[in-house]
Design a protein around this motif. Structure first.
Motif, mmCIF file in Angstrom:
data_model
loop_
_atom_site.group_PDB
_atom_site.id
_atom_site.type_symbol
_atom_site.label_atom_id
_atom_site.label_comp_id
_atom_site.label_asym_id
_atom_site.label_seq_id
_atom_site.Cartn_x
_atom_site.Cartn_y
_atom_site.Cartn_z
ATOM 1 N N GLU A 700 0.846 -1.186 0.000
ATOM 2 C CA GLU A 700 0.000 0.000 0.000
ATOM 3 C C GLU A 700 0.887 1.243 0.000
ATOM 4 O OE1 GLU A 700 -3.069 -0.038 -0.438
ATOM 5 O OE2 GLU A 700 -3.599 -2.117 -0.036
ATOM 6 N N VAL A 701 0.301 2.363 -0.363
ATOM 7 C CA VAL A 701 1.050 3.612 -0.399
ATOM 8 C C VAL A 701 1.316 4.082 1.023
ATOM 9 C CG1 VAL A 701 1.054 5.964 -1.293
ATOM 10 C CG2 VAL A 701 -0.186 4.178 -2.500
ATOM 11 N N PRO A 702 2.543 4.564 1.317
ATOM 12 C CA PRO A 702 2.794 5.104 2.649
ATOM 13 C C PRO A 702 1.806 6.211 2.994
ATOM 14 C CG PRO A 702 4.831 4.884 1.378
ATOM 15 C CD PRO A 702 3.715 4.612 0.449
ATOM 16 N N ALA A 703 1.453 6.286 4.253
ATOM 17 C CA ALA A 703 0.476 7.276 4.698
ATOM 18 C C ALA A 703 0.935 8.680 4.337
ATOM 19 C CB ALA A 703 0.284 7.163 6.212
ATOM 20 N N GLY A 704 0.003 9.493 3.912
ATOM 21 C CA GLY A 704 0.312 10.881 3.609
ATOM 22 C C GLY A 704 0.921 11.100 2.247
ATOM 23 N N ARG A 705 1.097 10.037 1.459
ATOM 24 C CA ARG A 705 1.697 10.190 0.135
ATOM 25 C C ARG A 705 0.589 10.114 -0.923
ATOM 26 N NH1 ARG A 705 6.778 12.130 0.990
ATOM 27 N NH2 ARG A 705 7.901 10.843 2.477
ATOM 28 N N SER A 706 0.677 10.947 -1.905
ATOM 29 C CA SER A 706 -0.293 10.917 -2.997
ATOM 30 C C SER A 706 0.337 10.240 -4.198
ATOM 31 C CB SER A 706 -0.711 12.348 -3.368
ATOM 32 O OG SER A 706 0.404 13.083 -3.828
ATOM 33 N N THR A 707 -0.526 9.715 -5.031
ATOM 34 C CA THR A 707 -0.045 9.078 -6.258
ATOM 35 C C THR A 707 -0.777 9.665 -7.442
ATOM 36 O OG1 THR A 707 -1.691 7.343 -6.135
ATOM 37 C CG2 THR A 707 0.397 6.917 -5.060
ATOM 38 N N ASP A 708 -0.314 9.384 -8.640
ATOM 39 C CA ASP A 708 -0.974 9.925 -9.807
ATOM 40 C C ASP A 708 -1.754 8.856 -10.530
ATOM 41 O OD1 ASP A 708 1.826 10.003 -12.152
ATOM 42 O OD2 ASP A 708 0.964 8.418 -10.946
ATOM 43 N N GLU A 709 -2.280 9.251 -11.689
ATOM 44 C CA GLU A 709 -3.186 8.391 -12.445
ATOM 45 C C GLU A 709 -2.580 7.052 -12.809
ATOM 46 O OE1 GLU A 709 -2.598 8.747 -16.314
ATOM 47 O OE2 GLU A 709 -3.675 6.888 -16.428
ATOM 48 N N ASP A 710 -1.321 7.036 -13.183
ATOM 49 C CA ASP A 710 -0.724 5.805 -13.677
ATOM 50 C C ASP A 710 -0.432 4.807 -12.581
ATOM 51 O OD1 ASP A 710 -0.823 6.361 -16.335
ATOM 52 O OD2 ASP A 710 1.161 7.271 -16.431
ATOM 53 N N SER A 711 -0.734 5.134 -11.349
ATOM 54 C CA SER A 711 -0.537 4.151 -10.281
ATOM 55 C C SER A 711 -1.854 3.867 -9.580
ATOM 56 C CB SER A 711 0.525 4.648 -9.292
ATOM 57 O OG SER A 711 0.267 5.980 -8.913
ATOM 58 N N GLU A 712 -2.427 4.841 -8.918
ATOM 59 C CA GLU A 712 -3.671 4.638 -8.185
ATOM 60 C C GLU A 712 -4.835 4.337 -9.131
ATOM 61 O OE1 GLU A 712 -6.058 7.082 -4.736
ATOM 62 O OE2 GLU A 712 -5.318 8.153 -6.484
ATOM 63 N N GLY A 713 -4.868 5.026 -10.269
ATOM 64 C CA GLY A 713 -5.998 4.882 -11.177
ATOM 65 C C GLY A 713 -6.185 3.471 -11.697
ATOM 66 N N PHE A 714 -5.100 2.814 -12.055
ATOM 67 C CA PHE A 714 -5.209 1.460 -12.583
ATOM 68 C C PHE A 714 -5.797 0.508 -11.547
ATOM 69 C CE2 PHE A 714 -2.352 2.708 -16.034
ATOM 70 C CZ PHE A 714 -2.865 1.968 -17.082
ATOM 71 N N LEU A 715 -5.357 0.606 -10.308
ATOM 72 C CA LEU A 715 -5.837 -0.312 -9.290
ATOM 73 C C LEU A 715 -7.310 -0.049 -8.976
ATOM 74 C CD1 LEU A 715 -5.174 -2.645 -7.462
ATOM 75 C CD2 LEU A 715 -4.361 -1.020 -5.738
ATOM 76 N N LEU A 716 -7.691 1.229 -8.892
ATOM 77 C CA LEU A 716 -9.106 1.545 -8.672
ATOM 78 C C LEU A 716 -9.961 1.021 -9.822
ATOM 79 C CD1 LEU A 716 -8.980 5.182 -7.253
ATOM 80 C CD2 LEU A 716 -9.845 3.146 -6.087
ATOM 81 N N ALA A 717 -9.485 1.215 -11.042
ATOM 82 C CA ALA A 717 -10.240 0.733 -12.194
ATOM 83 C C ALA A 717 -10.363 -0.787 -12.165
ATOM 84 C CB ALA A 717 -9.563 1.187 -13.488
ATOM 85 N N ALA A 718 -9.290 -1.476 -11.789
ATOM 86 C CA ALA A 718 -9.332 -2.946 -11.723
ATOM 87 C C ALA A 718 -10.355 -3.409 -10.700
ATOM 88 C CB ALA A 718 -7.949 -3.483 -11.372
ATOM 89 N N ARG A 719 -10.363 -2.763 -9.534
ATOM 90 C CA ARG A 719 -11.324 -3.157 -8.502
ATOM 91 C C ARG A 719 -12.754 -2.854 -8.936
ATOM 92 N NH1 ARG A 719 -7.778 -0.951 -3.305
ATOM 93 N NH2 ARG A 719 -6.573 -2.860 -3.004
ATOM 94 N N ALA A 720 -12.928 -1.728 -9.651
ATOM 95 C CA ALA A 720 -14.275 -1.362 -10.099
ATOM 96 C C ALA A 720 -14.785 -2.344 -11.160
ATOM 97 C CB ALA A 720 -14.269 0.065 -10.652
ATOM 98 N N VAL A 721 -13.942 -2.691 -12.127
ATOM 99 C CA VAL A 721 -14.361 -3.654 -13.162
ATOM 100 C C VAL A 721 -14.630 -5.013 -12.534
ATOM 101 C CG1 VAL A 721 -13.638 -4.847 -15.257
ATOM 102 C CG2 VAL A 721 -13.163 -2.409 -14.995
ATOM 103 N N HIS A 722 -13.837 -5.365 -11.544
ATOM 104 C CA HIS A 722 -14.062 -6.641 -10.852
ATOM 105 C C HIS A 722 -15.421 -6.629 -10.158
ATOM 106 C CE1 HIS A 722 -13.456 -9.615 -7.510
ATOM 107 N NE2 HIS A 722 -13.046 -10.320 -8.537
ATOM 108 N N ALA A 723 -15.764 -5.495 -9.534
ATOM 109 C CA ALA A 723 -17.089 -5.383 -8.901
ATOM 110 C C ALA A 723 -18.187 -5.507 -9.951
ATOM 111 C CB ALA A 723 -17.193 -4.050 -8.161
ATOM 112 N N GLU A 724 -17.981 -4.896 -11.110
ATOM 113 C CA GLU A 724 -18.951 -4.994 -12.200
ATOM 114 C C GLU A 724 -19.118 -6.455 -12.632
ATOM 115 O OE1 GLU A 724 -19.676 -2.465 -16.305
ATOM 116 O OE2 GLU A 724 -17.668 -3.247 -15.898
ATOM 117 N N GLN A 725 -18.003 -7.188 -12.696
ATOM 118 C CA GLN A 725 -18.066 -8.611 -13.035
ATOM 119 C C GLN A 725 -18.919 -9.386 -12.039
ATOM 120 O OE1 GLN A 725 -14.059 -10.048 -13.161
ATOM 121 N NE2 GLN A 725 -13.881 -9.853 -15.381
#
Length: 957
Positions: A700-725
């Motif tokens: 997981e990302v260290p507390a207090g650190r932000s990430t950009d689209e190419d890191s956080e976005g892919f994982l969120l999208a994967a979890r969302a598509v999995h939920a859709e499945q």
């Protein structure tokens, strides 16, 4: 399906220690039975067992009833273009075959001699590809080429064309190459894409050597024989020759169940030495030359031999030529090599150890005085068993950079030894400490590099060394994940202007700017520091400082969505670094910025071309910085639809969430990106086991650190598509809706690539407020772009999907089709098909759906195909033609389906299978299936006959 028959009849050098190679070969043959091909490359030194393994493959394929074609290339192959493949496919040997006869006629029709260049050569190449397609249509086919390193260039080009499509045909390509010692292969066995495997036949290990000698001598080797049998370097041929010598000279006896030498000695027994060097008698007066050559190593240059012997090359030519004729020496590229390492070992060991070490040191001095390659001198120094303080420190100080680039591990060993012998007040210590820190970093030994830099800083008095040591220390700390410590040291050092010389101040300011942006700082502070770094670099003319500052300015302008400015700064950095090959990591940072800016501007094909530049830079970086470009490769490969390449590119990216940051990514970004891209591809391919591994476990990302689209976005999208499945669009919507908090003015990475997915899921659960919020945010992202780019195209898709207006979706489809991101094109076509279904435009709907599903299939996106069909069924549309169908004839032109007719027409136009696949947006395997069915229905045997049938039925299309 026959199994590989492994036995002594094929040579024990193959079945001993070759289990993995044989397993991969068996897998490749099994795939053929299922209609899928593979490419096998056998690489290894002479005598390692390549030819014998080819014989096994040949026999096993024949036992399976496959078509097997075999050729051996040689040094004359280059004089006859396409000669290797012509011989392999038996073109001239089968004049009765129409396809082969046509090829022969084409070759002879232009000129009596085989054409070397021009349209005829290209035509024959296409005909050879078509011939292989015809063979595959008839049944599984195996092409084998031995000594492929001699293959002529046109044959190589055709071979590569066949290899690129082998996965979709019942075609196995097997080529054996001699490994070039000057360019060692780093790809592991079984590397490459799923259907391509490099079988690197490495020397046998100690256990395997013992097993082979047991079979040859009738008993396991004893301790003495085991100790020095390693001189055969695990080469089966050498071990066979060794066993022959032992038996012929009666040097072995079997005692207590073990075969051992009659004389217990740590060195090669004198009798065996005499036996091994007996062929030296074939070269009178060559003893001194060959003994000196043995001291230079298993390989050497004649120039170096001339230097250390003090004799001109012309005076050595006769001796060297006679040694080659006696099979003592052989040419290997630009170097000479001993044919049998045991001969070299025997000559080497014949010199007493104290004298041998003194000779090595003497050779090192003479070679250094003659300005020989640093690596050549260094190997002599290492063989001497130590260094001395008269000339070596000066030479090391001059040569360490070039030596570290050639062999950083050897550089580290020599520098450690030399520094251990130098007095504490020696003037060379500072420069050699800097060189050691550099070499350690090239090896990726960041902790040691940091420790060495700290030690050197404590004793350094020179300002230049002080500045470079700070630079090396900061890089080592950052790459070992200690970014906070690096930032603290940087800020402390920069508050003492007198402690950092001006040429290094710009570099350190640029590094601090990069760390600040990647950590808790923002683009404003990073941009201010970068501007200071740029000014400092320009004042002192330091290209490295200018390039480093330009990289940060590219990133900060990208944060502000000024993509043209970001691209200009990235290109400025790359231009500045031309002629500075010693900064490959900084070059890769600049390449990342250029590639990402081009993507943001929707210039995908240009971004793809630029990314290929990283291969040469990575080679110079010794693959240490491979992870920093891996994240860039992975995202580009994902969006353009090369998902297997995306997963491969992420291999060197570490999972450590506190590891080094990469350009454009904040702390923790690389680890999340590796996890997210892998998870999203697995979910979309319906690979549930792989998906589960990466969806819910990992760093997981260290507390207090932000990430950009190419890191956080892919994982969120994967979890969302999995939920859709799982039939939970509400949960998928909630996951993706967290992206709505990222506005274009926050400086975080864009999340707009996922907005259409969010609208699709929100619409499925009638969440109109989320749809409205997403449309509003899509508008803001589009307005933030200084020039219309990726966000503008996504907004068109979102508007069309949310309002069910096919117009904006058609515009988005046209954009994606011309720009090149296959993943976004497929998804937009799916959305367009669904909207068109609601408007009753059934024909256009089916066309869009067919194209989308074709693209998804090529990427292996099983889930997307199912989702597309389900969405269309929900609107009353099924793929295919409805209504009663007239009976179709079973043979002749009328029996062909519309698709088969179109394929036949393209074949008649001379299109290759891959070109037809690209034109029709089908897989190559599907095209080949259509061709096979057309041949069967038409009662034909080759593609060339299809052309005549098409002309005959031109009016019936």
């Amino acid at each position: 399906m026959g199994m590989l028959r492994i036995g002594p009849e094929f040579g024990s050098e193959v079945w001993v220690g070759r289990e993995r190679e044989l397993s991969l070969t068996q897998t490749a043959l099994t795939r053929l039975a299922r209609g899928s091909g593979s490419v096998l490359r056998l690489v290894g030194e002479p005598g390692i067992g390549k030819t014998s393994l080819l014989a096994i493959i040949d026999q096993a394929a024949a036992d399976c009833g496959y078509q097997v074609f075999h050729a051996v290339a040689d040094q004359l192959s280059h004089q006859s273009p396409l000669s290797v493949l012509l011989a392999c496919l038996g073109v001239r040997q089968r004049p009765d075959d129409p396809s082969r006869a046509e090829i022969t006629q084409t070759l002879l029709g232009r000129a009596p001699a085989f054409p070397a260049t021009g349209s005829t050569l290209a035509a024959v190449a296409d005909m050879l590809v078509s011939l292989v397609d015809d063979l595959c249509a008839a049944g599984p086919t195996v092409l084998i080429v031995d000594d492929a390193h001699w293959m002529d260039e046109p044959s190589t080009v055709v071979w590569r064309r066949l290899a690129s499509s082998a996965e979709h045909l019942p075609l196995l390509l097997v080529a054996a190459h001699r490994q070039d010692p000057s360019r060692p292969t780093h790809t592991p066995a079984g590397g490459g894409r799923g259907h391509e495997h490099l079988l690197s036949l490495t020397p046998l290990d100690d256990t395997e050597v013992s097993q082979l000698l047991t079979g040859l001598l009738g008993a396991p080797p004893g301790p003495t024989l085991s100790r020095w049998s390693g001189a055969a370097v695990g080469n089966p041929r050498y071990l066979h020759e060794l066993a022959d010598v032992l038996a012929r000279e009666d040097l072995v006896q079997v005692v207590a169940g073990h075969a051992d030498l009659r004389d217990d000695d740590d060195r090669i027994p004198p009798a065996l030495t005499a036996a091994l060097t007996s062929r030296l008698g074939l070269v009178p007066d060559a003893g001194d030359v060959l003994r000196t050559a043995a001291l230079l190593g298993t390989e050497f240059t004649v120039t170096d031999l001339s230097v250390v012997l003090g004799r001109p090359v012309r005076a050595l030519a006769d001796v060297v030529q006679r040694a080659v004729a006696a099979r003592i020496l052989a040419g290997s590229g630009q170097r000479m090599t001993f044919c049998h390492p045991l001969i070299r070992q025997a000559l080497h060991d014949a010199v007493a150890l104290p004298l041998r070490r003194a000779l090595h040191l003497d050779l090192a001095r003479e070679l250094a005085a003659a300005a020989a390659a640093p690596l050549t001198v260094a190997r002599q120094l290492e063989a001497a068993g130590g260094v001395e303080n008269r000339w070596v420190p000066d030479w090391l100080q001059r040569s360490a950079p070039a030596l570290a680039d050639a062999d950083p591990a050897l550089t580290v060993r020599l520098l450690h030894t030399q520094l251990g012998q130098l007095p504490t007040d020696d003037p060379h210590r500072a420069a050699l400490s800097v060189a050691l820190a550099r070499a350690l970093q090239l090896l990726g030994r960041w902790e040691e590099a940091a420790d060495r830099a700290r030690e050197a800083l404590a004793s350094s008095t020179g300002l230049d060394a002080h500045g470079e040591l700070h630079w090396l220390l900061i890089r080592a700390l950052n790459n070992s994940g200690k970014t906070d410590e690096a930032e603290l040291i940087l800020r402390q050092a920069l508050t003492r202007p007198a402690a950092i010389p001006e040429p290094w101040r710009g570099r350190l300011l640029g590094t601090l700017a990069l760390i600040t942006r990647a950590g808790t700082g923002g683009p404003d502070e990073a941009e201010k520091l970068a501007a200071e770094a740029l000014d400092a670099g320009r004042r002192c003319g330091d290209d490295c400082a200018i390039a480093g500052a330009s990289v940060v300015l590219s990133l900060t302008h990208s944060d502000r969505r000024d993509h043209p400015a970001a691209l200009r700064y990235a290109e400025q950095a790359l231009t500045t670094l031309v002629g500075h090959p010693d900064h490959p990591e900084l070059e890769m940072f600049a390449l990342h910025c250029r590639v990402v800016s081009l993507q943001d501007m929707a210039r995908w094909r240009e971004a793809d071309r630029v990314l290929r530049l990283s291969r040469e830079i990575r080679r110079r970086a010794h693959d240490i910085a491979a992870g920093s470009i891996g994240v860039t490769e992975a995202t580009l490969h994902y969006w353009v639809g090369r998902w297997d390449e995306a997963l491969t590119a992420l291999t060197p990216v570490p999972d450590d969430p506190c590891g080094p940051f990469y350009p454009g990514l904040h702390r923790g970004g690389p680890a999340l990106l590796r996890r997210g891209v892998t998870a999203l591809i697995a979910v979309r391919r319906d690979d549930r086991a792989l998906a589960e591994t990466h969806l819910h476990t990992g760093p997981e990302v260290p507390a207090g650190r932000s990430t950009d689209e190419d890191s956080e976005g892919f994982l969120l999208a994967a979890r969302a598509v999995h939920a859709e499945q799982q039939g939970e669009p509400e949960r998928g919507t909630a996951l993706l809706a967290t992206m709505l908090q990222h506005r274009p003015d926050t400086g975080t990475g864009p999340h707009h690539p996922w907005f259409a997915d969010l609208i699709r899921m929100a619409s499925a659960c009638t969440d109109t407020s989320t749809v409205t919020a997403t449309l509003d945010l899509a508008r803001l992202w589009t307005e933030a772009e200084k020039t219309p780019g990726r966000a503008a195209a996504m907004r068109q898709r979102c508007v069309g999907l949310a309002t069910e207006d096919p117009g904006p979706l058609r515009t988005a489809v046209q954009h994606y089709r011309s720009a090149g991101p296959r993943t976004e094109l497929a998804a937009t076509l799916e959305d367009l098909a669904v909207v068109l279904a609601g408007h009753g435009a059934t024909d256009e709907c089916r066309a869009a759906a067919t194209e989308a599903i074709g693209l998804y299939s090529r990427m292996g996106a099983t889930w997307d195909v199912r989702r597309t069909e389900a969405r269309l069924r929900g609107r009353g549309v099924r793929r295919g033609v409805s209504g009663p169908r007239a009976p179709r004839p079973v043979s002749g032109w009328a029996a062909l389906t519309a698709t088969e007719r179109r394929v036949a027409v393209l074949v008649a136009e001379g299109r290759s299978t891959s070109e037809i696949a690209t034109t029709m947006l089908l897989t190559r395997r599907t095209v080949q299936t259509h061709i096979s069915r057309a041949l069967h229905k038409l009662g034909l045997q080759s593609r060339n006959q299809i052309a005549r049938e098409v002309l005959r039925n031109a009016g019936a299309r």
